[in-house]
Motif scaffolding. Structure first.
Motif, PDB file in Angstrom:
ATOM      1  N   GLY A  36      -6.543 -39.455  59.376  1.00  0.00           N
ATOM      2  CA  GLY A  36      -6.338 -38.127  59.945  1.00  0.00           C
ATOM      3  C   GLY A  36      -5.680 -37.179  58.954  1.00  0.00           C
ATOM      4  O   GLY A  36      -6.053 -36.002  58.856  1.00  0.00           O
ATOM      5  N   ALA A  37      -4.706 -37.696  58.196  1.00  0.00           N
ATOM      6  CA  ALA A  37      -4.053 -36.871  57.177  1.00  0.00           C
ATOM      7  C   ALA A  37      -5.035 -36.490  56.081  1.00  0.00           C
ATOM      8  O   ALA A  37      -5.057 -35.342  55.621  1.00  0.00           O
ATOM      9  N   LEU A  38      -5.863 -37.431  55.648  1.00  0.00           N
ATOM     10  CA  LEU A  38      -6.872 -37.136  54.623  1.00  0.00           C
ATOM     11  C   LEU A  38      -7.865 -36.102  55.124  1.00  0.00           C
ATOM     12  O   LEU A  38      -8.215 -35.161  54.399  1.00  0.00           O
ATOM     13  N   LEU A  39      -8.306 -36.246  56.352  1.00  0.00           N
ATOM     14  CA  LEU A  39      -9.248 -35.279  56.924  1.00  0.00           C
ATOM     15  C   LEU A  39      -8.621 -33.889  57.007  1.00  0.00           C
ATOM     16  O   LEU A  39      -9.273 -32.893  56.666  1.00  0.00           O
ATOM     17  N   ALA A  40      -7.358 -33.812  57.424  1.00  0.00           N
ATOM     18  CA  ALA A  40      -6.676 -32.519  57.511  1.00  0.00           C
ATOM     19  C   ALA A  40      -6.536 -31.878  56.136  1.00  0.00           C
ATOM     20  O   ALA A  40      -6.760 -30.674  55.973  1.00  0.00           O
ATOM     21  N   LEU A  41      -6.187 -32.672  55.122  1.00  0.00           N
ATOM     22  CA  LEU A  41      -6.043 -32.124  53.771  1.00  0.00           C
ATOM     23  C   LEU A  41      -7.382 -31.678  53.190  1.00  0.00           C
ATOM     24  O   LEU A  41      -7.459 -30.648  52.517  1.00  0.00           O
ATOM     25  N   LEU A  42      -8.429 -32.442  53.447  1.00  0.00           N
ATOM     26  CA  LEU A  42      -9.754 -32.026  52.974  1.00  0.00           C
ATOM     27  C   LEU A  42     -10.217 -30.756  53.667  1.00  0.00           C
ATOM     28  O   LEU A  42     -10.843 -29.890  53.041  1.00  0.00           O
ATOM     29  N   LEU A  43      -9.905 -30.619  54.946  1.00  0.00           N
ATOM     30  CA  LEU A  43     -10.238 -29.397  55.667  1.00  0.00           C
ATOM     31  C   LEU A  43      -9.485 -28.206  55.090  1.00  0.00           C
ATOM     32  O   LEU A  43     -10.069 -27.134  54.874  1.00  0.00           O
ATOM     33  N   LEU A  44      -8.199 -28.382  54.799  1.00  0.00           N
ATOM     34  CA  LEU A  44      -7.422 -27.310  54.183  1.00  0.00           C
ATOM     35  C   LEU A  44      -7.944 -26.959  52.791  1.00  0.00           C
ATOM     36  O   LEU A  44      -7.983 -25.786  52.415  1.00  0.00           O
ATOM     37  N   LEU A  45      -8.362 -27.954  52.031  1.00  0.00           N
ATOM     38  CA  LEU A  45      -8.942 -27.702  50.711  1.00  0.00           C
ATOM     39  C   LEU A  45     -10.232 -26.913  50.835  1.00  0.00           C
ATOM     40  O   LEU A  45     -10.472 -25.964  50.084  1.00  0.00           O
ATOM     41  N   TRP A  46     -11.070 -27.266  51.799  1.00  0.00           N
ATOM     42  CA  TRP A  46     -12.329 -26.555  51.994  1.00  0.00           C
ATOM     43  C   TRP A  46     -12.076 -25.099  52.405  1.00  0.00           C
ATOM     44  O   TRP A  46     -12.708 -24.181  51.893  1.00  0.00           O
ATOM     45  N   ILE A  47     -11.127 -24.890  53.318  1.00  0.00           N
ATOM     46  CA  ILE A  47     -10.795 -23.527  53.754  1.00  0.00           C
ATOM     47  C   ILE A  47     -10.260 -22.713  52.578  1.00  0.00           C
ATOM     48  O   ILE A  47     -10.634 -21.551  52.391  1.00  0.00           O
TER      49      ILE A  47
END
Length: 54
Positions: A35-46
């Motif tokens: 979940g933390a990895l997914l959240a960080l990847l989402l923030l990177l994409w944004i």
């Protein structure tokens, strides 16, 4: 009681609770890490979407 002694007493109480199995069965480390990895990847994409040179 002073602020320092109150804080120290709170930390001792917290540490005593950790001795008796502070981990909850519901906290799966793989789910938490994923979940933390997914959240960080989402923030990177944004971030990369908004950081384009025009």
């Amino acid at each position: 009681m002073t602020l320092a002694s109150t804080a120290a007493a709170s930390l001792v109480t917290l540490a005593e609770g950790a001795e008796h199995g502070g981990n909850h069965a519901s906290l799966n480390p793989y789910i938490t890490g994923g979940g933390a990895l997914l959240a960080l990847l989402l923030l990177l994409w944004i971030t990369t979407r908004f950081n384009r040179d025009r």
